[in-house]
Design an enzyme around this catalytic site. Sequence first.
Site, PDB file in Angstrom:
ATOM      1  CB  SER A 189      27.844  43.222  86.452  1.00 16.50           C
ATOM      2  OG  SER A 189      26.968  42.778  85.455  1.00 16.50           O
TER       3      SER A 189
ATOM      4  CG  HIS B 274      26.393  47.322  83.287  1.00 11.78           C
ATOM      5  ND1 HIS B 274      25.614  47.041  84.387  1.00 11.78           N
ATOM      6  CD2 HIS B 274      27.141  46.198  83.066  1.00 11.78           C
ATOM      7  CE1 HIS B 274      25.869  45.811  84.814  1.00 11.78           C
ATOM      8  NE2 HIS B 274      26.793  45.288  84.031  1.00 11.78           N
TER       9      HIS B 274
END
Length: 255
Positions: free
Chosen positions: A85, A235
């Site tokens: 991320s 995620h």
Amino acid sequence: MNLFFKKTGDGKPLFILHGLFGLSDNWSTLSKGYAEKGFSVFAIDLRNHGRSEHSNIFTYESMANDILELMETESVSSIDLIGHSMGGKVGMQFALMFPEKLNKLIVADISPKYYPPHHSSVLAALHSVQLTEQLTRKEAENTLRMSLSDEGTIQFLLKNLYWETDTKLNWRFGLKEIEKNIDQIGAALEGTQKIDVETLFLRGERSGYIDDNDIQLIKNRFTKVKIITILDSGHWVHAENPKMFFEETVKFLIQ
């Protein structure tokens, strides 16, 4: 910038960068696995996170420079790098600025594009926790649960809660500095320059962070790129399917 890191194993240097509100501890199990495969693993706390210094300057360029500074301090000439991320964006920026220092890059569930601010619910939840004297960890957890429904996010944030004194809890991340620069977190990778570093992008099957429209964008910037979907994960690809994540990353790193 003085960065905190945990080093595991001896061998080829592998730097691991966490995402927003993360810290090096999130990667302990995987770090041991990479060390067993012959890597010297540096699990790093990025600025404003974990045990690293806080700063009002919180850009991808500054964080890429932090990585270079750490390499110089540790007498490391080149690295492999895994970033999740926000850490993946730091990795992309590092590849853009210092390609000669990078052997292979792995970017976990983030693309080079701009992401609008989308952390308002997490910031509101963190502000709802009043870090007063005598507040217990359980009370902090219950307060977060009143604002957030995702248990994974709650536990992820709680890993940052520590006893600053015998009677007072605090967050390890610099909430004030992060919030001040929250617009910077979604910044796109600057320019249009091609990046020739061997790169692996991993996207979560249930995550919307890298959608089908991003594939061409990635291929336009990265000339030696492979894109793999990590099955049965959102995620947090490395935490939700660590087995597939580890197997695919090791295969890429040692091939």
